[in-house]
Motif scaffolding. Structure first.
Motif, PDB file in Angstrom:
ATOM      1  N   PHE A 102      12.165  16.685  -7.091  1.00  0.00           N
ATOM      2  CA  PHE A 102      10.876  16.238  -6.531  1.00  0.00           C
ATOM      3  C   PHE A 102      11.089  15.444  -5.256  1.00  0.00           C
ATOM      4  O   PHE A 102      11.949  14.570  -5.204  1.00  0.00           O
ATOM      5  N   SER A 142       6.441  16.073  -0.462  1.00  0.00           N
ATOM      6  CA  SER A 142       5.779  17.280  -0.979  1.00  0.00           C
ATOM      7  C   SER A 142       4.611  16.886  -1.881  1.00  0.00           C
ATOM      8  O   SER A 142       3.534  17.486  -1.824  1.00  0.00           O
ATOM      9  N   GLY A 143       4.850  15.867  -2.698  1.00  0.00           N
ATOM     10  CA  GLY A 143       3.772  15.397  -3.567  1.00  0.00           C
ATOM     11  C   GLY A 143       2.597  14.904  -2.743  1.00  0.00           C
ATOM     12  O   GLY A 143       1.433  15.234  -3.017  1.00  0.00           O
ATOM     13  N   ASN A 182       0.495  17.524  -1.298  1.00  0.00           N
ATOM     14  CA  ASN A 182      -0.423  18.135  -2.277  1.00  0.00           C
ATOM     15  C   ASN A 182      -1.506  17.161  -2.729  1.00  0.00           C
ATOM     16  O   ASN A 182      -2.131  17.361  -3.768  1.00  0.00           O
ATOM     17  N   MET A 232      -1.177  13.834  -3.493  1.00  0.00           N
ATOM     18  CA  MET A 232      -0.830  12.645  -4.290  1.00  0.00           C
ATOM     19  C   MET A 232      -0.739  11.413  -3.413  1.00  0.00           C
ATOM     20  O   MET A 232      -0.465  11.510  -2.218  1.00  0.00           O
ATOM     21  N   ARG A 237       1.212   8.720  -1.758  1.00  0.00           N
ATOM     22  CA  ARG A 237       2.600   8.822  -1.295  1.00  0.00           C
ATOM     23  C   ARG A 237       3.547   7.894  -2.069  1.00  0.00           C
ATOM     24  O   ARG A 237       4.666   8.262  -2.429  1.00  0.00           O
ATOM     25  N   ALA A 242       4.242   9.254  -5.433  1.00  0.00           N
ATOM     26  CA  ALA A 242       5.096  10.441  -5.287  1.00  0.00           C
ATOM     27  C   ALA A 242       6.538  10.027  -5.004  1.00  0.00           C
ATOM     28  O   ALA A 242       7.487  10.621  -5.533  1.00  0.00           O
ATOM     29  N   MET A 290       8.232   8.960  -8.078  1.00  0.00           N
ATOM     30  CA  MET A 290       8.622  10.147  -8.853  1.00  0.00           C
ATOM     31  C   MET A 290       9.923  10.732  -8.306  1.00  0.00           C
ATOM     32  O   MET A 290      10.796  11.157  -9.054  1.00  0.00           O
TER      33      MET A 290
END
Ligand code: UDP
Length: 239
Positions: free
Chosen positions: A59, A63-64, A67, A69, A71, A74, A77
């Protein structure tokens, strides 16, 4: 064992991409074991080794965020993804009989130690490989920046950046036949030519602290040690 190579302590930076081998996602057990064996070879020469891993195979915060999310969430994560890779690498090293400690920038007391600089140094002096997990512990940073930070904190002689190519090229060698590999290049040139070695924060930090960056390919068995011995291609980024 006496150390025949010109390094006392080094940091190896490995992206998540390296650990996923030919897969599209996650961890490739064979690759993880092979990389662990490369680390063992170097550590067995008497060189102190610490490792920073990334999590691009699991992950990435950006990228999150792309999409939709938040930041920061993300990025946390992403840091948890790093912990997964760190534990996998620890397991592979221990299966080879290499004593290893994971130290995390985010507290995860049930599974690893917290990051404590002096303790990490002590582990390495005792021949243990130290894996630094969870990046810097802060969102908006990368594993490359973590590598430059930890290499500086640990007084490493060099930061070895393991990639899938054998150094830094003037252009993408897959797209441009005339692309040439640099033997050496300055931090400033990397920044001004915008060469994709590491992000600019990582390069600046390494530059400020005089940590040379050795970019090499980890795809060939034993290359980590070979490149240290001057027996494999690489690019050295320094002043
Ligand atoms: N990350 C972070 N702070 C750090 C290091 C990493 O937030 O100090 C997060 C960030 O979301 C990043 C992810 O962890 O995308 C994985 O790291 P990176 O993308 O650098 O992994 P690599 O490209 O080395 O596999």
């Amino acid at each position: 064992m006496p150390n025949p190579l010109p390094y006392k302590r080094v940091l190896l930076k490995m992206s998540g991409e390296v650990l996923m081998g030919d897969q599209e996602f996650g961890l490739d057990p064979v690759t993880v074991q092979r990389v662990a064996s490369d680390i063992k070879d170097v550590r067995d020469t008497g060189i102190e080794v610490c490792v920073v891993v990334g999590a691009g195979n699991i992950f990435r915060g950006v990228s999150g965020a792309a999409n939709g999310m938040d930041r920061t969430t993300a990025d946390y994560m992403g840091m948890l993804g790093i912990a997964i890779n760190a534990l996998a690498l620890q397991n592979a090293l221990e299966q080879l009989g290499v004593p290893t400690r994971v130290q995390s920038a985010l507290r995860m007391d049930a599974i690893c130690e917290p990051y404590i600089r002096r303790k990490a140094m002590r582990h390495m002096e005792k021949g243990r490989v130290v894996i630094f997990s969870a990046g810097t512990g802060n969102p908006y940073f990368t594993s490359d920046t973590t590598a430059a930070l930890r290499a500086s904190e640990m007084d490493c002689d060099a930061l070895f950046k393991a990639t899938k190519v054998d150094g830094v090229y003037s252009a993408d060698p897959k797209k441009d036949k005339n692309a040439e590999r640099f033997g050496t290049i300055s931090y400033m040139d990397v920044l001004t030519k915008d060469l994709k070695v590491m992000d600019a924060t990582a390069i600046s930090l390494a530059r400020e602290n005089n940590v040379p960056i050795v970019v090499f390919s980890i795809l060939e068995d034993g290359n980590f040690k070979n490149v240290m011995a001057g027996e494999a291609a690489c690019t050295v980024v320094s002043d």
